[in-house]
Enzyme design. Structure first.
Site, PDB file in Angstrom:
ATOM      1  N   GLU A  29       0.837  -1.213   0.000  1.00 36.11           N
ATOM      2  CA  GLU A  29       0.000   0.000   0.000  1.00 36.11           C
ATOM      3  C   GLU A  29       0.864   1.251   0.000  1.00 36.11           C
ATOM      4  OE1 GLU A  29      -2.510   1.427  -0.538  1.00 36.11           O
ATOM      5  OE2 GLU A  29      -4.334   0.461   0.142  1.00 36.11           O
ATOM      6  N   ASP A  47      -4.227   4.993   6.688  1.00 36.32           N
ATOM      7  CA  ASP A  47      -4.726   6.200   7.349  1.00 36.32           C
ATOM      8  C   ASP A  47      -5.653   5.780   8.497  1.00 36.32           C
ATOM      9  OD1 ASP A  47      -5.489   8.770   7.948  1.00 36.32           O
ATOM     10  OD2 ASP A  47      -6.440   9.197   6.032  1.00 36.32           O
TER      11      ASP A  47
HETATM   12  C1  PRP Z   1      -5.827   5.206   0.017  1.00 34.26           C
HETATM   13  C2  PRP Z   1      -4.766   4.147   0.237  1.00 34.26           C
HETATM   14  C3  PRP Z   1      -5.514   3.065   0.946  1.00 34.26           C
HETATM   15  C4  PRP Z   1      -6.559   3.811   1.712  1.00 34.26           C
HETATM   16  C5  PRP Z   1      -6.126   3.933   3.119  1.00 34.26           C
HETATM   17  O1  PRP Z   1      -6.512   4.932  -1.149  1.00 34.26           O
HETATM   18  O2  PRP Z   1      -4.212   3.719  -0.987  1.00 34.26           O
HETATM   19  O3  PRP Z   1      -6.110   2.160   0.031  1.00 34.26           O
HETATM   20  O4  PRP Z   1      -6.686   5.113   1.148  1.00 34.26           O
HETATM   21  O5  PRP Z   1      -7.056   4.682   3.847  1.00 34.26           O
HETATM   22  P1  PRP Z   1      -7.701   4.158   5.190  1.00 34.26           P
HETATM   23  O6  PRP Z   1      -6.581   3.638   6.054  1.00 34.26           O
HETATM   24  O7  PRP Z   1      -8.303   5.402   5.791  1.00 34.26           O
HETATM   25  O8  PRP Z   1      -8.695   3.127   4.867  1.00 34.26           O
HETATM   26  P2  PRP Z   1      -7.528   5.969  -1.815  1.00 34.26           P
HETATM   27  O9  PRP Z   1      -8.891   5.696  -1.303  1.00 34.26           O
HETATM   28  O10 PRP Z   1      -7.000   7.355  -1.628  1.00 34.26           O
HETATM   29  O11 PRP Z   1      -7.481   5.540  -3.325  1.00 34.26           O
HETATM   30  P3  PRP Z   1      -6.202   5.416  -4.306  1.00 34.26           P
HETATM   31  O12 PRP Z   1      -5.466   4.165  -3.889  1.00 34.26           O
HETATM   32  O13 PRP Z   1      -6.803   5.285  -5.653  1.00 34.26           O
HETATM   33  O14 PRP Z   1      -5.356   6.639  -4.145  1.00 34.26           O
END
Ligand code: PRP
Length: 177
Positions: free
Chosen positions: A98, A102
């Site tokens: 990843e 977050d």
């Molecule tokens: C981001 C990251 C994770 C997720 C983490 O993806 O790649 O998949 O958020 O967030 P969390 O811990 O709050 O669940 P995003 O939704 O921004 O999409 P992307 O991968 O297309 O950038």
């Protein structure tokens, strides 16, 4: 198109050195295993591309894409798989790759998914571990950098799908974290 003010927080050089170190550690830890790097699209594509080239043992690479139900930029905790793995997961050593953890909700769901698919082992490697908004007690097994503040972009981290192509990581000075 709006332009943002950015501050570099992790340099290209620092990323290169850290990714190389992660690759060495992963190569050591998975020697003799059946490693599948499972990159989560779209945010992990740059990290996964660099990480896989710093891994010196035999491994496979696959991709999944997840989506959260609900509006807004924050995870809602309601996750679905929109692109499933192409490779067989059962019995194999799945290392989810990843860009950022977050709230932890996406990864908690995804790690559980691979356990349900009867993976031999399931671990998580994230380039950035951002803990200030963590909602579930999730600890990554491999962490590039721990950063607590700011809206991060670059090195495939995006703001409305922009800035993924920047070679370093920046904070947007005029966006909420
Ligand atoms: C981001 C990251 C994770 C997720 C983490 O993806 O790649 O998949 O958020 O967030 P969390 O811990 O709050 O669940 P995003 O939704 O921004 O999409 P992307 O991968 O297309 O950038």
């Amino acid at each position: 198109m709006q332009h943002h003010t950015m501050l570099e927080v992790i340099s290209r050089r620092a990323i290169e050195e850290r990714v190389a170190a992660l690759g060495r550690q992963i190569s050591q830890d998975y020697t003799g295993g059946d490693l599948v790097l499972m990159a989560v699209l779209g945010g992990a594509f740059v990290f996964a591309a660099d990480l896989c080239r710093s891994i010196t043992i035999d491994c496979c690479i696959d991709f999944v894409r997840v989506a959260s139900y609900g509006a807004g930029t924050a995870s809602t905790g309601s996750i679905r798989l929109v692109q499933a793995p192409a490779l067989e997961v059962s019995g194999r050593d799945i290392l989810v790759v990843e860009d950022i953890v977050d709230t932890g909700l996406t990864l908690q769901w995804l790690l559980q998914y691979f356990h349900q698919q009867k993976a031999g082992s399931v671990r998580l490697c994230t380039l950035v571990d951002k803990k200030e908004r963590r909602q579930v007690p999730l600890e990554a097994d491999y962490v590039g950098f721990t950063l607590n503040h700011g809206f991060l972009v670059g090195y495939s981290l995006d703001f409305a799908e922009r800035y993924r192509n920047l070679p370093a990581i920046y904070t947007l000075q005029d966006a909420a974290s």
